[in-house]
Design an enzyme around this catalytic site. Structure first.
Site, PDB file in Angstrom:
ATOM      1  N   GLY A  54       0.848  -1.184   0.000  1.00 48.90           N
ATOM      2  CA  GLY A  54       0.000   0.000   0.000  1.00 48.90           C
ATOM      3  C   GLY A  54       0.881   1.231   0.000  1.00 48.90           C
ATOM      4  N   GLN A  59       3.506   9.948   1.027  1.00 50.72           N
ATOM      5  CA  GLN A  59       4.757   9.190   1.112  1.00 50.72           C
ATOM      6  C   GLN A  59       5.685   9.451  -0.070  1.00 50.72           C
ATOM      7  OE1 GLN A  59       2.681   5.277   2.138  1.00 50.72           O
ATOM      8  NE2 GLN A  59       4.642   5.077   3.169  1.00 50.72           N
ATOM      9  N   CYS A 100       6.064  -0.095   7.325  1.00 52.32           N
ATOM     10  CA  CYS A 100       5.732   1.044   6.460  1.00 52.32           C
ATOM     11  C   CYS A 100       6.951   1.372   5.604  1.00 52.32           C
ATOM     12  CB  CYS A 100       5.357   2.234   7.340  1.00 52.32           C
ATOM     13  SG  CYS A 100       4.973   3.721   6.412  1.00 52.32           S
ATOM     14  N   LEU A 101       6.728   1.657   4.334  1.00 50.01           N
ATOM     15  CA  LEU A 101       7.847   1.986   3.449  1.00 50.01           C
ATOM     16  C   LEU A 101       8.555   3.268   3.878  1.00 50.01           C
ATOM     17  CD1 LEU A 101       6.266   1.114  -0.027  1.00 50.01           C
ATOM     18  CD2 LEU A 101       7.947  -0.231   1.244  1.00 50.01           C
ATOM     19  N   HIS A 142      -4.213   1.797   7.546  1.00 52.72           N
ATOM     20  CA  HIS A 142      -2.835   2.302   7.636  1.00 52.72           C
ATOM     21  C   HIS A 142      -2.612   3.453   6.637  1.00 52.72           C
ATOM     22  CE1 HIS A 142       1.693   1.540   7.936  1.00 52.72           C
ATOM     23  NE2 HIS A 142       1.582   2.308   6.878  1.00 52.72           N
ATOM     24  N   GLU A 143      -3.058   3.238   5.390  1.00 50.85           N
ATOM     25  CA  GLU A 143      -2.821   4.252   4.351  1.00 50.85           C
ATOM     26  C   GLU A 143      -3.693   5.489   4.571  1.00 50.85           C
ATOM     27  OE1 GLU A 143      -0.244   3.768   2.777  1.00 50.85           O
ATOM     28  OE2 GLU A 143      -0.052   1.609   3.045  1.00 50.85           O
ATOM     29  N   HIS A 146      -2.128   7.894   6.890  1.00 51.37           N
ATOM     30  CA  HIS A 146      -1.079   8.736   6.298  1.00 51.37           C
ATOM     31  C   HIS A 146      -1.653  10.070   5.803  1.00 51.37           C
ATOM     32  CE1 HIS A 146       2.635   6.474   6.329  1.00 51.37           C
ATOM     33  NE2 HIS A 146       2.094   5.397   5.785  1.00 51.37           N
TER      34      HIS A 146
HETATM   35 NI    NI Z   1       2.892   3.458   5.703  1.00 57.92          NI
END
Ligand code: NI
Length: 176
Positions: A54, A59, A100-101, A142-143, A146
């Site tokens: 995701g 991000q 998380c990236l 989660h996304e 953000h």
């Molecule tokens: Ni994330």
């Protein structure tokens, strides 16, 4: 037209915590057009090359309420693009390990609702209503976080978070 965009998909740089762009509460997308289409495709390319499941627009440094989510529980592996996602129903509670990236090398159990309903627009501007559970519900939550400047470590205990922030080399005093 969209094929042309698809052929020009670009891998973008992922912003790493504590980059301030990850802390911004993002305004809704008012008009869905070619820029949003291109952004979504670039996000897919970026997510796939980073082996994520995701990604949210902040991000990659873009303050737009757009997330992409790998729907890996369906029969086919498809990427959902959700614009202006809003979680309208939540039920249950479940613990699940998240990463998380934007926080490479970090993972932690996070407790979140188990079942959700999310309402969003797709790239055509159509309204979608999705009932999700399991991994899909987890990724959407989660996304969507953000887009409100929230990262997953904000949802764990103070002590665990402090330890992780130290590990990341960020300034602890700036966080609380
Ligand atoms: Ni994330």
């Amino acid at each position: 037209m969209y094929d042309k965009i698809k052929n020009n998909m670009a891998k973008l740089e992922i912003k790493i915590y504590p980059d301030p762009v990850l802390r911004k509460k993002v305004k809704p997308v008012e008009k869905i057009g070619i820029d949003e289409q291109k952004l979504a495709y670039d996000m897919i390319e970026t997510m796939r090359s980073a082996k994520g499941v995701g990604l949210a627009a902040p991000q990659i440094g873009v303050s737009k309420r757009i997330i992409i989510v790998e729907d890996i529980e369906g029969d086919n592996k498809v990427v959902l693009t959700l614009i202006n996602p809003k979680i309208t129903q939540k039920k249950g509670k479940v613990k699940f390990c998240e990463g998380c990236l934007s926080l490479p090398g970090i993972s932690s159990d996070v407790v979140r609702p188990e079942f959700i309903t999310v309402e969003a627009q797709n790239l055509d501007g159509d309204m979608l209503k999705i009932n999700a559970e399991g991994l899909l519900a987890r990724i959407i939550q989660h996304e969507t976080d953000h887009l409100d400047g929230i990262v997953f470590i904000d949802r764990i205990s103070f002590l665990k978070r402090k330890k992780i922030i130290k590990q990341l080399g960020a300034k602890v005093c700036m966080e609380f």
